[in-house]
Design a protein around this motif. Structure first.
Motif, PDB file in Angstrom:
ATOM      1  N   PHE A  18     -36.260   2.101 -23.426  1.00 42.28           N
ATOM      2  CA  PHE A  18     -34.991   2.001 -23.882  1.00 42.28           C
ATOM      3  C   PHE A  18     -34.143   2.690 -22.441  1.00 42.28           C
ATOM      4  O   PHE A  18     -35.363   3.892 -21.746  1.00 42.28           O
ATOM      5  N   ALA A  19     -32.967   2.865 -22.093  1.00 42.24           N
ATOM      6  CA  ALA A  19     -32.402   3.309 -20.587  1.00 42.24           C
ATOM      7  C   ALA A  19     -32.396   4.871 -20.459  1.00 42.24           C
ATOM      8  O   ALA A  19     -32.135   5.123 -21.073  1.00 42.24           O
ATOM      9  N   THR A  20     -32.733   5.666 -19.596  1.00 46.58           N
ATOM     10  CA  THR A  20     -32.429   6.918 -19.708  1.00 46.58           C
ATOM     11  C   THR A  20     -30.336   6.422 -18.622  1.00 46.58           C
ATOM     12  O   THR A  20     -30.333   7.318 -18.253  1.00 46.58           O
ATOM     13  N   ALA A  21     -30.506   5.894 -17.669  1.00 46.37           N
ATOM     14  CA  ALA A  21     -29.237   5.499 -17.157  1.00 46.37           C
ATOM     15  C   ALA A  21     -28.365   3.718 -17.210  1.00 46.37           C
ATOM     16  O   ALA A  21     -29.262   3.202 -17.193  1.00 46.37           O
ATOM     17  N   PRO A  81     -33.767  -3.940 -37.799  1.00 47.07           N
ATOM     18  CA  PRO A  81     -32.714  -2.786 -38.512  1.00 47.07           C
ATOM     19  C   PRO A  81     -32.007  -2.328 -37.446  1.00 47.07           C
ATOM     20  O   PRO A  81     -32.025  -3.013 -36.398  1.00 47.07           O
ATOM     21  N   SER A  82     -31.130  -1.278 -38.405  1.00 45.17           N
ATOM     22  CA  SER A  82     -30.600  -1.046 -37.229  1.00 45.17           C
ATOM     23  C   SER A  82     -30.971  -0.418 -36.327  1.00 45.17           C
ATOM     24  O   SER A  82     -31.338   1.249 -37.255  1.00 45.17           O
ATOM     25  N   ARG A  83     -30.151   0.069 -35.038  1.00 47.81           N
ATOM     26  CA  ARG A  83     -31.037   0.664 -34.333  1.00 47.81           C
ATOM     27  C   ARG A  83     -30.084   0.982 -32.667  1.00 47.81           C
ATOM     28  O   ARG A  83     -29.116  -0.167 -32.195  1.00 47.81           O
ATOM     29  N   ASN A  84     -30.340   1.894 -31.682  1.00 49.17           N
ATOM     30  CA  ASN A  84     -29.167   1.680 -31.212  1.00 49.17           C
ATOM     31  C   ASN A  84     -28.324   2.069 -30.842  1.00 49.17           C
ATOM     32  O   ASN A  84     -27.503   1.269 -30.286  1.00 49.17           O
ATOM     33  N   LEU A 103     -29.103  -3.021 -23.877  1.00 52.01           N
ATOM     34  CA  LEU A 103     -27.532  -3.107 -24.002  1.00 52.01           C
ATOM     35  C   LEU A 103     -27.831  -1.807 -25.509  1.00 52.01           C
ATOM     36  O   LEU A 103     -27.401  -2.258 -26.712  1.00 52.01           O
ATOM     37  N   ARG A 104     -26.811  -1.034 -24.519  1.00 45.62           N
ATOM     38  CA  ARG A 104     -26.082  -0.282 -26.622  1.00 45.62           C
ATOM     39  C   ARG A 104     -24.497   0.047 -26.057  1.00 45.62           C
ATOM     40  O   ARG A 104     -23.795  -0.197 -25.341  1.00 45.62           O
ATOM     41  N   PRO A 105     -24.023   0.202 -27.615  1.00 48.53           N
ATOM     42  CA  PRO A 105     -22.578   0.504 -27.260  1.00 48.53           C
ATOM     43  C   PRO A 105     -21.379   1.086 -26.836  1.00 48.53           C
ATOM     44  O   PRO A 105     -22.126   1.815 -26.264  1.00 48.53           O
ATOM     45  N   LYS A 106     -20.301   0.785 -26.291  1.00 50.59           N
ATOM     46  CA  LYS A 106     -19.309   0.967 -25.459  1.00 50.59           C
ATOM     47  C   LYS A 106     -19.324   2.905 -26.488  1.00 50.59           C
ATOM     48  O   LYS A 106     -19.014   2.832 -27.654  1.00 50.59           O
ATOM     49  N   GLY A 107     -20.094   4.139 -25.624  1.00 50.99           N
ATOM     50  CA  GLY A 107     -19.465   5.121 -26.312  1.00 50.99           C
ATOM     51  C   GLY A 107     -21.169   4.839 -26.652  1.00 50.99           C
ATOM     52  O   GLY A 107     -20.842   7.122 -27.645  1.00 50.99           O
ATOM     53  N   GLU A 123     -24.984   7.723 -27.756  1.00 54.88           N
ATOM     54  CA  GLU A 123     -24.782   8.355 -27.090  1.00 54.88           C
ATOM     55  C   GLU A 123     -26.420   7.999 -27.719  1.00 54.88           C
ATOM     56  O   GLU A 123     -26.853   8.603 -29.104  1.00 54.88           O
ATOM     57  N   ARG A 124     -27.698   7.999 -26.497  1.00 55.02           N
ATOM     58  CA  ARG A 124     -28.734   7.975 -26.535  1.00 55.02           C
ATOM     59  C   ARG A 124     -29.671   9.806 -27.660  1.00 55.02           C
ATOM     60  O   ARG A 124     -28.621  10.679 -27.307  1.00 55.02           O
TER      61      ARG A 124
END
Length: 647
Positions: free
Chosen positions: A14-17, A91-94, A155-159, A161-162
């Motif tokens: 996963f990404a840091t930024a 699975p549901s994730r991120n 790729l993560r949904p808008k808003g 938080e990791r």
């Protein structure tokens, strides 16, 4: 092999930024070196080679994943028409839910991968979807797998938080928590029909439990225990880099020393590339050298260690130096022998390596059972390999293929036990000192092995025989190992003094590794509960994939598909095939191992013979009916080998 590569991309780091967003505001990190183009809600990334792309489509509304994927294809390629091979959930994730992956049929001669992934955000009105369309040649997908996987995972949904464990205090691995982890593994073993697992757990730089679950061999009662030997396969690589570190400590090598200077027998097909390879590059997976594993898998396990250098002498890089992560077993094999030659000059390099590993690493670490001596292993307390039969059941597998790594053993031939494996992890946690605190590797050269050499995924780098993962704001070091019927992993958290090792004796055991690491983090840090669902979904997908494979294969092989087969074939690179026919049972006997085959009819009208013996299943030989002589074609992602009828 192609589908396994695609699946692995979904599990990338996963990404840091994030510097970029899709039209709907979802954040991502773009794949390095890919060209970017946009058109409304469509975002496309194209690989430098031009024959691989990932297209992202934001959709305001869709009924379900299938509808979302249909809408995406309609926007991107209205003429797209392919047979859906298999649809499987993830699975549901991120922040994503209702994830579905559609894999499409392609014929082997196309050398093509096609996949669509639909995701829905857990927030919002529940109607919006995002779809990723992957279209890639097998060769580029293998080369560019790391940047593609990095993008998929970032790729993560808008808003959203990791999840982060940075600054958190880890809970101790009490007996109750150890039992929780063991129970998780035991349930997974039951669902996957894995006969045996060796485990160890480390907390506060001490082993809190080492032992086994299940049995050494299916159908026999002898249990796995703390001293049962398993093949640890590519975990050998981290051990080999430790030997290199000892050679550097002793002043016998330098990390930046040209490999050909350190060992004049080292050469690649391109003399100019040979000059650029330093000692560190032999074990960095960063030189652009491809896997090219078939050449050693089809060779003899009795070949001398120097055959590793012979094979490398014909190999060429398929990407630029330092550009992308490409795993090369033969390069690491050479690295181990270069270290051994420096430490034990004048000896045959295989014997030198075995002796140096025992005297300088295994002995001082009191790893009493760890060895490269297969004969010794098979006389004692050891696990046997298991694989999937054609009907989906677990069966004993032949050991024959596992001997082929012996000539390149620094890359993957070590056998170890739960007890010994834990002592290796303790050394890593002790920064190069033995569990008792005695110096083994100088801290500077121990640490050199962890430095990033090439990107594997976002927040994940490959050092020298080690994976370093910082996706959760903490450091997780690891490496895995895979040979026929044996899958393993070692994992440690340097900042917390915590570690776990797992050794399994079944190909299905590979599915336990990632979920166990996730479960460990959940137990230590009260992480989001994801491990159970990950394991459940991966088990279900494995069963679906197995059922689809059976559906596409024809058994027994029809008479009209047996008649075109010659009695024997030869390849200048991979050796021979003797075709054994007994009624409608067809068996391919290679020089050093063999398997029964089934027939697959491809969509382009070609026919393939697929190996089906436990542990060896899935190797595909395409019959080339256009060739002047009977010919079978075998491919890995970046190479093609032709077996022509022997006269």
């Amino acid at each position: 092999m192609r589908r396994l590569l695609i699946a692995s991309l979904l599990a990338a780091a996963f990404a840091t930024a994030h510097a970029d967003t899709t039209s709907a505001g979802h954040s991502y990190s773009p794949p390095e070196a890919f060209a970017t183009s946009t058109s409304g809600a469509v975002l496309k990334f194209t690989a430098p080679e031009g024959d691989a792309s990932v297209t992202v489509v934001d959709l305001a509304s869709a009924k379900d994943a299938a509808d979302a994927i249909a809408q995406a294809w309609a926007q991107v390629d209205p003429a797209f028409k392919r047979t859906l091979r298999l649809a499987t959930p993830r699975p549901s994730r991120n922040g994503w839910v209702d994830q579905q992956v559609f894999d499409y049929e392609t014929s082997p001669n196309e050398k093509l991968a096609l996949q669509a992934i639909a995701r829905r955000a857990s927030t919002g009105d529940g109607k919006a979807w995002i779809v990723l369309l992957l279209q890639a040649s097998d060769a580029t997908l293998e080369k560019r797998g790391a940047p593609i996987g990095k993008f998929f995972a970032s790729l993560r949904p808008k808003g959203y938080e990791r999840e982060s464990f940075a600054g958190k205090t880890a809970k101790p691995l009490t007996p109750e928590r150890v039992e929780q982890l063991k129970a998780f593994v035991a349930e997974g073993m039951k669902q996957l029909n894995v006969p045996g697992v060796g485990l160890s757990f480390i907390d506060d730089r001490k082993v809190v439990w080492a032992g086994g679950l299940g049995v050494r061999e299916q159908g026999k009662p002898t249990p796995v225990d703390a001293d049962t030997l398993f093949m640890a396969a590519s975990n050998t690589k981290a051990m080999t880099t430790a030997l290199l570190a000892r050679a550097v400590d002793a002043g016998k090598l330098r990390w930046d020393q040209p490999a050909a200077e350190a060992y004049p027998g080292f050469k690649l097909a391109d003399p100019e590339v040979t000059k650029t390879v330093q000692v560190r590059h032999l074990v960095c997976a960063c030189t652009g050298m491809p896997r090219q594993d078939l050449e050693w898998l089809f060779a003899s396990g009795k070949a001398p260690a120097t055959s590793t250098f012979d094979q490398l002498g014909t190999m060429k890089p398929t990407s630029k130096f330092g550009e992308v992560f490409q795993y090369s077993n033969l390069m690491v094999g050479a690295g181990g022998y270069v270290a051994a030659n420096a430490l034990k000059p004048g000896k045959e390099v295989g014997a030198a390596y075995d002796q140096a590993m025992q005297e300088l690493l295994f002995g001082p670490l009191d790893m009493k059972s760890t060895t490269f001596d297969y004969a010794k292993v098979l006389r004692g307390n050891h696990a046997m390999p298991h694989g999937d039969a054609l009907d989906g059941s677990t069966r004993r597998a032949s050991m024959d293929l596992n001997y082929t790594i012996i000539p390149a053993r620094p890359a993957g031939a070590v056998w170890t036990t739960p007890r010994d494996f834990s002592r290796w992890v303790l050394m890593e946690l002790n920064k190069g000192k033995t569990p008792e605190g005695q110096p083994l590797i100088g801290e500077a050269n121990w640490a050199e092995r962890y430095k990033p050499q090439v990107m594997v995924g976002e927040d994940v780098t490959y050092g020298m025989g080690l994976i370093v993962d910082k996706q959760y704001g903490i450091t997780i070091a690891s490496h895995g190992g895979d040979m026929l019927g044996f899958h393993s992993n070692m994992i440690w958290l340097p900042e917390y003094g915590v570690g776990v090792t797992i050794l399994t004796n079944s190909d299905a055991g590979v599915l336990l590794r990632g979920p166990l690491q996730r479960k460990l983090l959940e137990v230590l840090f009260d992480g989001r509960p994801e491990a159970d669902e990950r394991l459940k979904v991966s088990i279900a997908n494995r069963k679906s994939e197995s059922a689809k494979v059976r559906e596409l294969l024809t058994m027994p092989v029809p008479v009209d598909a047996i008649k075109p087969l010659a009695a024997s074939y030869a390849s200048p690179d991979l050796g021979h095939i003797k075709v054994s026919k007994k009624g409608q049972q067809v068996r391919f006997q290679f020089d050093h191992w063999n398997s029964e085959v089934a027939l697959r009819k491809n969509e382009d009208g070609t026919q393939s013979y697929i190996t089906i013996d436990p542990g060896i299943s899935g190797i595909e030989f395409v019959r080339d009916d256009k060739a002047a002589q009977p010919t079978l074609v075998l491919r890995d992602a970046q190479h093609e080998y032709r077996f022509v009828a022997a006269r």
